[in-house]
Design a protein around this motif. Sequence first.
Motif, PDB file in Angstrom:
ATOM      1  N   PRO A  70       0.841  -1.209   0.000  1.00  0.00           N
ATOM      2  CA  PRO A  70       0.000   0.000   0.000  1.00  0.00           C
ATOM      3  C   PRO A  70       0.876   1.260   0.000  1.00  0.00           C
ATOM      4  N   LYS A  71       0.278   2.380  -0.447  1.00  0.00           N
ATOM      5  CA  LYS A  71       1.054   3.635  -0.593  1.00  0.00           C
ATOM      6  C   LYS A  71       1.510   4.241   0.732  1.00  0.00           C
ATOM      7  N   THR A  72       0.670   4.122   1.775  1.00  0.00           N
ATOM      8  CA  THR A  72       0.947   4.862   3.012  1.00  0.00           C
ATOM      9  C   THR A  72       2.166   4.296   3.749  1.00  0.00           C
ATOM     10  N   VAL A  73       3.127   5.198   4.042  1.00  0.00           N
ATOM     11  CA  VAL A  73       4.362   4.803   4.726  1.00  0.00           C
ATOM     12  C   VAL A  73       4.325   5.314   6.167  1.00  0.00           C
ATOM     13  N   ILE A  74       4.687   4.452   7.112  1.00  0.00           N
ATOM     14  CA  ILE A  74       4.872   4.891   8.499  1.00  0.00           C
ATOM     15  C   ILE A  74       6.373   4.900   8.777  1.00  0.00           C
ATOM     16  N   ASP A  75       6.856   6.024   9.334  1.00  0.00           N
ATOM     17  CA  ASP A  75       8.256   6.102   9.755  1.00  0.00           C
ATOM     18  C   ASP A  75       8.284   5.842  11.261  1.00  0.00           C
ATOM     19  N   ASN A  76       8.900   4.735  11.663  1.00  0.00           N
ATOM     20  CA  ASN A  76       8.926   4.362  13.085  1.00  0.00           C
ATOM     21  C   ASN A  76       9.636   5.392  13.955  1.00  0.00           C
ATOM     22  N   LEU A  77      10.444   6.257  13.338  1.00  0.00           N
ATOM     23  CA  LEU A  77      11.169   7.255  14.134  1.00  0.00           C
ATOM     24  C   LEU A  77      10.363   8.532  14.358  1.00  0.00           C
ATOM     25  N   GLU A  78       9.199   8.627  13.729  1.00  0.00           N
ATOM     26  CA  GLU A  78       8.352   9.807  13.935  1.00  0.00           C
ATOM     27  C   GLU A  78       7.487   9.623  15.172  1.00  0.00           C
ATOM     28  N   VAL A  79       8.023  10.061  16.319  1.00  0.00           N
ATOM     29  CA  VAL A  79       7.304   9.956  17.592  1.00  0.00           C
ATOM     30  C   VAL A  79       7.460  11.265  18.347  1.00  0.00           C
ATOM     31  N   PRO A  80       6.624  11.518  19.367  1.00  0.00           N
ATOM     32  CA  PRO A  80       6.790  12.734  20.175  1.00  0.00           C
ATOM     33  C   PRO A  80       8.194  12.768  20.797  1.00  0.00           C
ATOM     34  N   PRO A  81       8.750  14.000  20.998  1.00  0.00           N
ATOM     35  CA  PRO A  81      10.134  14.137  21.481  1.00  0.00           C
ATOM     36  C   PRO A  81      10.436  13.316  22.733  1.00  0.00           C
ATOM     37  N   GLU A  82       9.468  13.204  23.659  1.00  0.00           N
ATOM     38  CA  GLU A  82       9.750  12.484  24.908  1.00  0.00           C
ATOM     39  C   GLU A  82       9.926  10.973  24.684  1.00  0.00           C
ATOM     40  N   GLU A  83       9.474  10.486  23.538  1.00  0.00           N
ATOM     41  CA  GLU A  83       9.626   9.048  23.241  1.00  0.00           C
ATOM     42  C   GLU A  83      10.806   8.775  22.312  1.00  0.00           C
ATOM     43  N   GLN A  84      11.457   9.845  21.839  1.00  0.00           N
ATOM     44  CA  GLN A  84      12.446   9.683  20.772  1.00  0.00           C
ATOM     45  C   GLN A  84      13.597   8.744  21.154  1.00  0.00           C
ATOM     46  N   GLN A  85      14.134   8.939  22.360  1.00  0.00           N
ATOM     47  CA  GLN A  85      15.311   8.167  22.757  1.00  0.00           C
ATOM     48  C   GLN A  85      15.015   6.666  22.820  1.00  0.00           C
ATOM     49  N   SER A  86      13.880   6.320  23.430  1.00  0.00           N
ATOM     50  CA  SER A  86      13.561   4.889  23.537  1.00  0.00           C
ATOM     51  C   SER A  86      13.181   4.323  22.173  1.00  0.00           C
ATOM     52  N   ARG A  87      12.551   5.146  21.337  1.00  0.00           N
ATOM     53  CA  ARG A  87      12.197   4.672  19.997  1.00  0.00           C
ATOM     54  C   ARG A  87      13.449   4.458  19.135  1.00  0.00           C
ATOM     55  N   ASP A  88      14.432   5.373  19.270  1.00  0.00           N
ATOM     56  CA  ASP A  88      15.705   5.209  18.537  1.00  0.00           C
ATOM     57  C   ASP A  88      16.331   3.855  18.880  1.00  0.00           C
ATOM     58  N   ARG A  89      16.311   3.541  20.172  1.00  0.00           N
ATOM     59  CA  ARG A  89      16.902   2.278  20.641  1.00  0.00           C
ATOM     60  C   ARG A  89      16.140   1.081  20.075  1.00  0.00           C
ATOM     61  N   LEU A  90      14.823   1.186  20.069  1.00  0.00           N
ATOM     62  CA  LEU A  90      13.987   0.107  19.551  1.00  0.00           C
ATOM     63  C   LEU A  90      14.258  -0.115  18.056  1.00  0.00           C
ATOM     64  N   VAL A  91      14.288   0.969  17.294  1.00  0.00           N
ATOM     65  CA  VAL A  91      14.510   0.861  15.845  1.00  0.00           C
ATOM     66  C   VAL A  91      15.919   0.322  15.557  1.00  0.00           C
ATOM     67  N   ARG A  92      16.891   0.781  16.330  1.00  0.00           N
ATOM     68  CA  ARG A  92      18.276   0.323  16.148  1.00  0.00           C
ATOM     69  C   ARG A  92      18.383  -1.194  16.346  1.00  0.00           C
ATOM     70  N   ASN A  93      17.688  -1.712  17.325  1.00  0.00           N
ATOM     71  CA  ASN A  93      17.808  -3.133  17.644  1.00  0.00           C
ATOM     72  C   ASN A  93      16.884  -4.028  16.826  1.00  0.00           C
ATOM     73  N   ILE A  94      15.686  -3.529  16.550  1.00  0.00           N
ATOM     74  CA  ILE A  94      14.716  -4.324  15.789  1.00  0.00           C
ATOM     75  C   ILE A  94      14.990  -4.197  14.291  1.00  0.00           C
ATOM     76  N   GLY A  95      15.626  -3.088  13.909  1.00  0.00           N
ATOM     77  CA  GLY A  95      16.086  -2.939  12.519  1.00  0.00           C
ATOM     78  C   GLY A  95      15.000  -2.577  11.529  1.00  0.00           C
ATOM     79  N   ILE A  96      13.881  -2.040  12.030  1.00  0.00           N
ATOM     80  CA  ILE A  96      12.775  -1.675  11.138  1.00  0.00           C
ATOM     81  C   ILE A  96      12.524  -0.169  11.237  1.00  0.00           C
ATOM     82  N   ARG A  97      12.731   0.528  10.107  1.00  0.00           N
ATOM     83  CA  ARG A  97      12.492   1.971  10.092  1.00  0.00           C
ATOM     84  C   ARG A  97      11.136   2.296   9.469  1.00  0.00           C
ATOM     85  N   TYR A  98      10.871   1.752   8.294  1.00  0.00           N
ATOM     86  CA  TYR A  98       9.630   2.105   7.583  1.00  0.00           C
ATOM     87  C   TYR A  98       8.710   0.905   7.448  1.00  0.00           C
ATOM     88  N   ARG A  99       7.422   1.180   7.462  1.00  0.00           N
ATOM     89  CA  ARG A  99       6.426   0.129   7.261  1.00  0.00           C
ATOM     90  C   ARG A  99       5.316   0.673   6.380  1.00  0.00           C
TER      91      ARG A  99
END
Lengths: 74, 351
Positions: B19-48
Amino acid sequence: MDISAFIEKFIEAIDFAEPVEITPDTVIAELDNWDSLAQLGVIVMIDIEFSKTLTADDIVTCRTVQGLYNWAQG
Amino acid sequence: MARSVLKGVRIAGLSVCVPKTVIDNLEVPPEEQQSRDRLVRNIGIRYRRICEEGIIFSDLAEAATNDVLAGVGWDKSTVDAYIFVTQSPEYIIPSTSIVCQHRVGLPKTTLAFDINLGCSGYPYGLYTVGRMLGAHGLKRAVVVVGDQSASRGAKDSGREILFGDACSATALEFDETAPDIFFEGFSDGSGYKAIYVPDGGHRNPLTPYSLIPTECADGVIRKGIDVSLDGPAILNFSIEVAPAAVHSICEFSGVALDSVDRLIFHQANKMINDTIRRKLKRTPEQVPESLYDYGNTSSTSVPTTIVYRAREQFLTPGTKFILCGFGIGLSWATMLVETTPNTYCSTIFEV
């Protein structure tokens, strides 16, 4: 692998966003940011370094970093 | 033991769409950014990719089917079987493949049914349908594989960032000259709770409570109709069975692992996939991935990875591939297949 090398591997595996102080007596489940991702990281580390299958229950049973180190060596 | 050789079966074409719609896993509110960066780094998934604005899985299925049929140049009247491997049916019943048979314009002489498998499903789909083809059997078939499992706004952050929507259509035909295809399949129902939806089946029928988010034993907030994932159990299962299954199919086929050109694994997450690759002592080049850009696309992650990162090899005759799916069930399977001349392969296209 001695315990200090093991602690380095452990810290690398949990990949906490903030630096963290870990000693052999650290209780794993009581670490501030301990979460499922950290759990997965430690399971992978144990598998790669020791070729052993660590479950979520094993981590609870081992309790401390020293306990986990002993388990991995066993 | 589920070991089998398919003779006279050729993969004629492969199409993958998203499907056309892309979600960027790194697009989160600033207070969640650090934990989300860690999650994306380890899980290895940026876009869905996610089905939104009225698009559902069957729409992807229809587009992939039409593309692969045009690509291989088959008249629709010549398709004998139309099989879906999906856990994202358009309705609970009937089989989505039958609904789509009419919609796509396949004749009433086409047989159709669905296979209910997830991440292990691609080798199973090819094997089941390949088995129907032969001198005294069917001649042409299309296998549609994929799911609509992406979510947005779930409270379960581990599941939330994992899944992407995608669909593949594979054209299979009887061809006496085709090289043998080797297959092995495995099941372990003792682990069914590692990945399951608790409510909505006959064991736990749907009630109003199934829709209320509740904190589960693992501390994660889910509804009864949400997919429940046991991360440590899935990880241990995957890194144990996938490398063993690869060695097993090599032994069965008599093909040395070193002479396999590309190994395509289900794209689970980076921790799982990196560990499997390290255990098999393969290079990143030998084991292509689509995780970062498309996420875990369930049963269609194997063909998605072929189209995205091994298309050139797929279009080169004589290339040896091992395809390995593993996950929900628990279920896993491997297939060793050699590419043939005049094969069609799409690039990943948007619907």
